[in-house]
Design a protein around this motif. Sequence first.
Motif, PDB file in Angstrom:
ATOM      1  N   UNK A 240      -0.166  -0.583  21.107  1.00 56.95           N
ATOM      2  CA  UNK A 240      -0.518  -1.941  21.532  1.00 56.95           C
ATOM      3  C   UNK A 240      -1.293  -1.894  22.849  1.00 56.95           C
ATOM      4  N   UNK A 241      -0.794  -1.139  23.824  1.00 51.90           N
ATOM      5  CA  UNK A 241      -1.508  -1.012  25.098  1.00 51.90           C
ATOM      6  C   UNK A 241      -2.872  -0.351  24.923  1.00 51.90           C
ATOM      7  N   UNK A 242      -2.921   0.637  24.047  1.00 61.73           N
ATOM      8  CA  UNK A 242      -4.207   1.285  23.774  1.00 61.73           C
ATOM      9  C   UNK A 242      -5.197   0.340  23.123  1.00 61.73           C
ATOM     10  N   UNK A 243      -4.724  -0.486  22.196  1.00 59.95           N
ATOM     11  CA  UNK A 243      -5.607  -1.460  21.557  1.00 59.95           C
ATOM     12  C   UNK A 243      -6.124  -2.488  22.536  1.00 59.95           C
ATOM     13  N   UNK A 244      -5.234  -2.986  23.392  1.00 56.98           N
ATOM     14  CA  UNK A 244      -5.641  -3.964  24.397  1.00 56.98           C
ATOM     15  C   UNK A 244      -6.644  -3.344  25.361  1.00 56.98           C
ATOM     16  N   UNK A 245      -6.348  -2.150  25.843  1.00 59.07           N
ATOM     17  CA  UNK A 245      -7.218  -1.505  26.816  1.00 59.07           C
ATOM     18  C   UNK A 245      -8.573  -1.157  26.214  1.00 59.07           C
ATOM     19  N   UNK A 246      -8.587  -0.703  24.973  1.00 59.88           N
ATOM     20  CA  UNK A 246      -9.849  -0.385  24.317  1.00 59.88           C
ATOM     21  C   UNK A 246     -10.698  -1.638  24.120  1.00 59.88           C
ATOM     22  N   UNK A 247     -10.067  -2.723  23.684  1.00 63.90           N
ATOM     23  CA  UNK A 247     -10.809  -3.972  23.495  1.00 63.90           C
ATOM     24  C   UNK A 247     -11.367  -4.487  24.815  1.00 63.90           C
ATOM     25  N   UNK A 248     -10.575  -4.418  25.873  1.00 64.34           N
ATOM     26  CA  UNK A 248     -11.063  -4.875  27.175  1.00 64.34           C
ATOM     27  C   UNK A 248     -12.132  -3.950  27.743  1.00 64.34           C
ATOM     28  N   UNK A 249     -12.082  -2.673  27.390  1.00 61.52           N
ATOM     29  CA  UNK A 249     -13.139  -1.748  27.800  1.00 61.52           C
ATOM     30  C   UNK A 249     -14.466  -2.160  27.188  1.00 61.52           C
ATOM     31  N   UNK A 250     -14.439  -2.450  25.899  1.00 63.54           N
ATOM     32  CA  UNK A 250     -15.661  -2.890  25.219  1.00 63.54           C
ATOM     33  C   UNK A 250     -16.129  -4.229  25.793  1.00 63.54           C
ATOM     34  N   UNK A 251     -15.189  -5.133  26.047  1.00 58.29           N
ATOM     35  CA  UNK A 251     -15.530  -6.449  26.586  1.00 58.29           C
ATOM     36  C   UNK A 251     -16.212  -6.339  27.947  1.00 58.29           C
ATOM     37  N   UNK A 252     -15.669  -5.497  28.829  1.00 55.72           N
ATOM     38  CA  UNK A 252     -16.275  -5.358  30.150  1.00 55.72           C
ATOM     39  C   UNK A 252     -17.603  -4.612  30.086  1.00 55.72           C
ATOM     40  N   UNK A 253     -17.739  -3.670  29.161  1.00 55.71           N
ATOM     41  CA  UNK A 253     -19.013  -2.972  29.007  1.00 55.71           C
ATOM     42  C   UNK A 253     -20.093  -3.930  28.491  1.00 55.71           C
ATOM     43  N   UNK A 254     -19.738  -4.802  27.568  1.00 52.29           N
ATOM     44  CA  UNK A 254     -20.703  -5.777  27.048  1.00 52.29           C
ATOM     45  C   UNK A 254     -21.133  -6.737  28.159  1.00 52.29           C
ATOM     46  N   UNK A 255     -20.220  -7.070  29.047  1.00 47.50           N
ATOM     47  CA  UNK A 255     -20.548  -7.965  30.157  1.00 47.50           C
ATOM     48  C   UNK A 255     -21.325  -7.260  31.261  1.00 47.50           C
ATOM     49  N   UNK A 256     -21.477  -5.940  31.171  1.00 49.65           N
ATOM     50  CA  UNK A 256     -22.265  -5.197  32.147  1.00 49.65           C
ATOM     51  C   UNK A 256     -21.486  -4.739  33.363  1.00 49.65           C
ATOM     52  N   UNK A 257     -20.183  -4.773  33.298  1.00 48.16           N
ATOM     53  CA  UNK A 257     -19.338  -4.314  34.414  1.00 48.16           C
ATOM     54  C   UNK A 257     -18.971  -2.848  34.161  1.00 48.16           C
ATOM     55  N   UNK A 258     -19.903  -1.965  34.447  1.00 52.29           N
ATOM     56  CA  UNK A 258     -19.771  -0.564  34.054  1.00 52.29           C
ATOM     57  C   UNK A 258     -18.675   0.164  34.804  1.00 52.29           C
ATOM     58  N   UNK A 259     -18.477  -0.147  36.053  1.00 55.49           N
ATOM     59  CA  UNK A 259     -17.449   0.556  36.824  1.00 55.49           C
ATOM     60  C   UNK A 259     -16.050   0.213  36.296  1.00 55.49           C
ATOM     61  N   UNK A 260     -15.818  -1.053  35.997  1.00 60.27           N
ATOM     62  CA  UNK A 260     -14.534  -1.445  35.412  1.00 60.27           C
ATOM     63  C   UNK A 260     -14.368  -0.846  34.016  1.00 60.27           C
ATOM     64  N   UNK A 261     -15.443  -0.834  33.251  1.00 63.43           N
ATOM     65  CA  UNK A 261     -15.368  -0.252  31.905  1.00 63.43           C
ATOM     66  C   UNK A 261     -15.041   1.233  31.976  1.00 63.43           C
ATOM     67  N   UNK A 262     -15.598   1.916  32.958  1.00 65.81           N
ATOM     68  CA  UNK A 262     -15.306   3.347  33.122  1.00 65.81           C
ATOM     69  C   UNK A 262     -13.848   3.555  33.508  1.00 65.81           C
ATOM     70  N   UNK A 263     -13.319   2.711  34.378  1.00 65.67           N
ATOM     71  CA  UNK A 263     -11.911   2.798  34.746  1.00 65.67           C
ATOM     72  C   UNK A 263     -10.996   2.524  33.562  1.00 65.67           C
ATOM     73  N   UNK A 264     -11.352   1.525  32.764  1.00 66.22           N
ATOM     74  CA  UNK A 264     -10.551   1.230  31.568  1.00 66.22           C
ATOM     75  C   UNK A 264     -10.647   2.355  30.541  1.00 66.22           C
TER      76      UNK A 264
END
Length: 113
Positions: free
Chosen positions: A60-84
């Motif tokens: 569940x945590x992996x699914x949430x984190x993966x989805x939020x990684x994609x969400x932040x990458x699509x929004x262009x927040x690369x540093x947060x996406x890299x951390x996620x």
Amino acid sequence: METENPRREAVVGTAGCVTAFAGALAGIVLWAPYGKDGLLDGFEGAANWDVVWYGLPLMVLGGITTALTVFTAVRGRWLRALGLAGAVAGLAAIGYAVDALAGPPRPECYDPC
């Protein structure tokens, strides 16, 4: 602190919550075969509760984190996406370390001849 566009922030926040919920559902769906094998097909009728105690929260945590990684990458927040993405890798490492998705041991069948 006044926001410049509160409606846009509300839409982005709602989209992030929906994305996290979809990631949690995806984690549960991906965990379900392991959970079924661990609880219903246990060796000699014994259930493997580690599949529930470790596997379900990690998926569940992996699914949430993966989805939020994609969400932040699509929004262009690369540093947060890299951390996620690092957090996803950490969760995967923990899952492999505790063998969270290992089903019950399968009895080996040998040829009787």
